[in-house]
Write a protein that holds these residues in place. Structure first.
Motif, short mmCIF file in Angstrom:
data_model
loop_
_atom_site.label_atom_id
_atom_site.label_comp_id
_atom_site.label_asym_id
_atom_site.label_seq_id
_atom_site.Cartn_x
_atom_site.Cartn_y
_atom_site.Cartn_z
N LEU A 232 -6.44 -0.92 -2.25
CA LEU A 232 -7.66 -0.14 -2.45
C LEU A 232 -8.81 -1.06 -2.86
N THR A 233 -9.94 -0.87 -2.22
CA THR A 233 -11.14 -1.58 -2.65
C THR A 233 -12.19 -0.54 -2.97
N THR A 234 -12.72 -0.56 -4.18
CA THR A 234 -13.70 0.45 -4.57
C THR A 234 -15.10 0.01 -4.16
N ALA A 235 -16.03 0.95 -4.25
CA ALA A 235 -17.40 0.67 -3.81
C ALA A 235 -18.02 -0.50 -4.56
N ASP A 236 -17.63 -0.68 -5.83
CA ASP A 236 -18.20 -1.80 -6.58
C ASP A 236 -17.40 -3.09 -6.38
N GLY A 237 -16.54 -3.10 -5.38
CA GLY A 237 -15.91 -4.36 -4.96
C GLY A 237 -14.62 -4.72 -5.68
N LYS A 238 -14.13 -3.86 -6.56
CA LYS A 238 -12.87 -4.18 -7.25
C LYS A 238 -11.68 -3.84 -6.36
N ALA A 239 -10.67 -4.71 -6.35
CA ALA A 239 -9.52 -4.50 -5.49
C ALA A 239 -8.29 -4.15 -6.31
N TYR A 240 -7.49 -3.21 -5.81
CA TYR A 240 -6.28 -2.77 -6.51
C TYR A 240 -5.10 -2.78 -5.55
N THR A 241 -3.94 -3.11 -6.06
CA THR A 241 -2.70 -2.95 -5.32
C THR A 241 -1.83 -1.99 -6.12
N ILE A 242 -1.53 -0.85 -5.52
CA ILE A 242 -0.84 0.21 -6.27
C ILE A 242 0.43 0.63 -5.53
N ARG A 243 1.53 0.74 -6.28
CA ARG A 243 2.80 1.22 -5.70
C ARG A 243 3.07 2.64 -6.16
N PRO A 244 3.85 3.41 -5.37
CA PRO A 244 4.15 4.79 -5.80
C PRO A 244 4.80 4.77 -7.18
N GLY A 245 4.42 5.68 -8.05
CA GLY A 245 5.00 5.74 -9.38
C GLY A 245 4.20 4.94 -10.41
#
Ligand SMILES: [Zn+2]
Length: 340
Positions: A232-245
């Motif tokens: 996920l990359t948000t509008a303000d440019g921060k990136a996330y890697t998220i797993r279920p749970g």
């Protein structure tokens, strides 16, 4: 009249006129010698009938070495004609310069760099596409590849590179599709699907072994879900890697978090797919090797691993003949749909 004559030709005509004009002016102003009257070398005084060997004008002692024969004169008519020609040449030059599309004369490397910016992307795309259609495949491929150190993500960039083709493009695609960069790999697979020829098929077949290209289809806004991991990359440019749970990162807004959860639900319902497989599916249609549709609402079982094994077996048996353009049976690749 300019419909038959390109602006470039006008410019060339003008430049030719300028050149002839300048030569005429130079010839006209050049002082040639005519006749055999003796002249002082230093001051050009006419030494005819001199009583003593001394120039009456500048006083130099006249020896044979210091005598020039012939009277110097100019040809003003030449210079005048040259001057008129120079003035007239301004007309076609003006005609040409105003109309030339200078962008079409930019080096491909400059245009390729414009492909990396959203504001100039379309203009650059159109120009490079034009150059490929004009037969300049190799220079466009090279310009695209050398325009950036990072792998572009936009599939249209890869479509253009696929259309350009050639050994450098093939190596580049091979690299991207074997890399562990799912975003670029997805763009490259789509680019090959859109713009690649028969040469692209073995590259995609080899890419079937790259697990990073699996299941990267769920995309909403700036989320992509590959192998049940959300990027996920948000509008303000921060990136996330998220797993279920996973629990919600503290700085992530509620709306984006909801999107990720929806994405997980989507991708859980949908069976795994592979980007190289999907690209090969549509490429095969282009070569007359039709595929099959599978409606998940009716038949929910789809096993990408079995499909890949089947495709590889087909390739081992018919790949060589396919590459030679010989008729081969269709691998009948499956494309998925959900129609209840
Ligand atoms: Zn003299």
């Amino acid at each position: 009249m300019s419909q038959q004559i390109t602006p470039e030709t006008w410019l060339l005509i003008g430049a030719g006129g300028c050149l002839v004009g300048l030569v005429l002016i130079a010839v006209g102003l050049w002082r040639r010698r005519k006749g055999d009257d003796p002249h002082c070398r230093k001051c050009d005084y006419n030494l005819t009938g001199l009583p003593e060997p001394r120039c009456p004008e500048c006083g130099v002692e006249i020896t044979e070495k210091l005598i020039r024969y012939g009277t110097r004169y100019r040809r003003p008519t030449y210079a005048l004609v040259g001057l008129i020609l120079l003035a007239l040449a301004a007309i076609p030059i003006y005609h040409g310069v105003g109309r030339i599309n200078w962008y079409t004369h930019y080096p491909s490397s400059w245009v390729a760099r414009d492909m990396l910016q959203a504001a100039t992307f379309n203009k650059a795309y159109g120009e490079l596409d034009r150059r490929i259609k004009a037969g300049r495949h190799r220079s466009v491929a090279r310009a695209l590849i050398h325009s950036t150190d990072t792998r572009p993500l936009d599939s249209r960039w890869y479509t253009l590179l696929a259309q350009a083709g050639g050994p450098e493009a093939e190596t580049y695609f091979e690299d991207v599709l074997q890399s562990s960069d799912p975003e670029a790999g997805r763009g490259a697979a789509l680019g090959l699907e859109q713009g690649g020829g028969r040469w692209a098929v073995p590259i995609l077949i080899r890419a079937l072994d790259n697990p990073m290209l699996r299941d990267v289809d769920e995309e909403c806004n700036s989320i992509s879900i590959a192998d049940h991991v959300a990027y996920l990359t948000t509008a303000d440019g921060k990136a996330y890697t998220i797993r279920p749970g996973d629990t919600k990162p503290a700085d992530l807004d509620e709306g984006s978090w909801q999107l990720v959860q929806d994405g997980f639900r989507e991708s859980a319902r949908w069976p795994d797919e592979h980007h190289a497989h999907r690209a090969l599916h549509s490429m095969m249609w282009r070569f007359g090797l039709k595929g099959r549709m599978q409606n998940l609402a009716v038949d929910g079982r789809f096993n990408i691993d079995a499909e890949i094994e089947r495709l590889k077996a087909w390739w081992a048996k018919h790949g060589e003949a396919f590459m030679q353009g010989k008729p081969v049976p269709s691998p009948e690749l499956i494309t998925l749909m959900y129609l209840s």
